[in-house]
Write an enzyme that holds these catalytic residues in place. Structure first.
Site, mmCIF file in Angstrom:
data_model
loop_
_atom_site.group_PDB
_atom_site.id
_atom_site.type_symbol
_atom_site.label_atom_id
_atom_site.label_comp_id
_atom_site.label_asym_id
_atom_site.label_seq_id
_atom_site.Cartn_x
_atom_site.Cartn_y
_atom_site.Cartn_z
ATOM 1 N N SER A 69 -38.457 5.816 -9.377
ATOM 2 C CA SER A 69 -38.043 6.409 -8.101
ATOM 3 C C SER A 69 -39.211 6.796 -7.200
ATOM 4 O O SER A 69 -39.019 7.026 -6.010
ATOM 5 C CB SER A 69 -37.172 7.644 -8.346
ATOM 6 N N LYS B 75 -40.428 14.411 -7.107
ATOM 7 C CA LYS B 75 -40.121 13.806 -5.812
ATOM 8 C C LYS B 75 -41.147 14.302 -4.788
ATOM 9 O O LYS B 75 -41.967 15.166 -5.059
ATOM 10 C CB LYS B 75 -38.712 14.190 -5.330
#
Length: 320
Positions: A104, A174
Site C-alpha cells: 500500500s 500511511k
C-alpha cells in the site's frame, strides 16, 4: 588531648597488625582509606602502612596475593541483562522497528522493508504533520480479514525487546495528508487538494496511479479533519485501504492522534534500500495551512507580554 588520641589510635593499629596474615590487613587498609570518619592522625598512620606494602610486601614481609579477576562466564549474564534492559528502553521510548506487510505504500516502501520509527518526539508533545509517513494502531478494525502470522517464541521475545518488528501488534503505516482543521478533497482523478491547494504528488504516488480513485466506495470525497485527528492515505493509491475506505467506522476514516506510534524516519533493511523518509516539498507550499491568520495567535500573547513589560522596565529605570 590531641596527643593522647593519636597515641591511643596508633597503639590500637599496632595491635591489629601484630600476628595477622597479610590478606586480612589489606581489606582493613582499603576500608580505612574510603572512610571519612577517622581523625587526621589516624589517617596518617594508615597511609604509612599502605606505603610499606606498596612494593608488594605485607606487614610481615610476605608477598601480597593479587586479586583474582571475575570469570567471564560470571559477568556474561550481567552483560546480557544490561543489554536487554537497554534494548527494551530504546524500543519503549526512542526507536522501534516495524515490518512493511503490504504494497500500500509502494514505491516509497516495499513489502518486507524494515523501517525505524521515532517514538521519542511524541513524548515531548510533537504531533504528526502533513507529508510524514507514520505508524499507528488500528483505529477501528481496519485490518479485518487481513492474514496474520503466528510467531514462534524466539520471534515473540525479540519483538518484545525491539530487536525484531512486531508481528502481533495491529499497526498500519500511511502518509499523513490532512491534520486537524484541514479540508481534504478529491475529485475525478485529481489532483488531491488540501485547503484548496493542489498537491504535486508525482514524487511519491505509485507510478501509473492517479492521486484520486474514481469509484463510489470512498475514492471521491471531501472531508473536514477534526482537531486531534489525521487523514491518511497510502502512496499506492489504487491499492491502499486507508482513510478513504473507512469513512463508515466510528472515526469516519480519521486516525486519532493518540493512536499514532511515531514517524517512520528511515528504511533500515534491506541494506540496498537504506534511505530516509523526508516530507515531500509539496507540503511546504505557501498557503497550505487551513487558517493562516491562526499562525499569529501564538505571537499575540507574546506581544501583549512585551507591551506590558516595557512600561514596567521604564518605570524601574526612572525610580530613584
Amino acid at each position: 588531648m590531641g596527643d593522647v588520641a593519636v597515641g591511643a589510635r596508633s597503639g590500637h593499629d599496632g595491635e591489629e597488625h601484630r600476628g595477622r596474615p597479610a590478606e586480612s590487613a589489606v581489606p582493613a587498609a582499603d576500608s580505612a582509606v574510603t572512610s571519612g570518619s577517622d581523625s587526621g592522625a589516624a589517617e596518617g598512620d594508615r597511609v604509612t602502612d599502605e606505603h610499606s606494602t606498596a612494593e608488594g610486601q605485607g606487614p610481615g614481609g610476605t608477598a601480597r596475593t593479587p586479586k583474582k579477576p571475575r570469570s567471564f562466564w560470571k559477568e556474561l549474564p550481567i552483560l546480557i541483562g544490561i543489554a536487554l534492559v537497554l534494548a527494551l528502553l530504546i524500543k519503549t521510548f526512542l526507536v522501534q522497528a516495524f515490518s512493511i506487510p503490504s504494497d500500500s505504500m509502494q514505491n516509497t516502501l516495499q513489502q518486507g522493508d524494515r523501517v525505524l520509527v521515532d517514538k521519542l518526539t511524541p513524548w515531548f508533545g510533537s504531533e504528526p504533520e502533513r507529508g510524514e509517513v507514520v505508524v499507528f494502531h488500528d483505529p477501528d478494525n481496519w485490518l479485518a480479514g487481513e492474514p496474520t502470522t503466528d510467531p514462534n517464541a524466539l520471534q515473540t521475545f525479540l519483538s518484545w525487546i525491539g530487536l525484531m518488528p512486531s508481528v502481533e501488534e495491529k499497526d498500519l503505516i500511511k502518509r499523513v495528508i490532512g491534520v486537524g482543521g484541514d479540508t481534504v478533497e478529491c475529485k475525478n482523478t485529481g489532483p488531491l487538494t488540501v485547503n484548496g491547494k493542489a498537491l504535486n504528488e508525482t514524487s511519491y504516488v505509485y507510478p501509473g496511479n492517479t492521486p484520486c480513485s474514481v469509484d463510489d466506495q470512498g475514492g471521491q470525497f471531501k472531508v473536514k479533519v477534526p482537531e486531534g485527528y489525521i487523514w491518511v492515505m497510502g502512496d499506492h493509491r489504487q491499492n491502499s485501504r486507508d482513510s478513504r475506505y473507512n469513512q463508515s467506522d466510528k472515526n469516519h476514516g480519521m486516525v486519532p492522534v493518540k493512536d499514532v506510534v511515531g514517524r517512520a524516519i528511515v528504511v533500515a533493511w534491506p541494506v540496498n534500500r537504506w534511505d530516509n523518509l523526508p516530507v515531500p516539498d509539496t507540503f511546504d507550499q505557501p498557503g497550505l495551512n487551513a487558517q493562516p491568520a491562526a499562525a499569529g495567535l501564538p505571537v499575540a500573547p507574546q506581544g501583549l507580554a512585551l507591551a506590558g513589560v516595557v512600561p514596567v522596565v521604564w518605570w524601574r529605570r526612572r525610580k530613584p
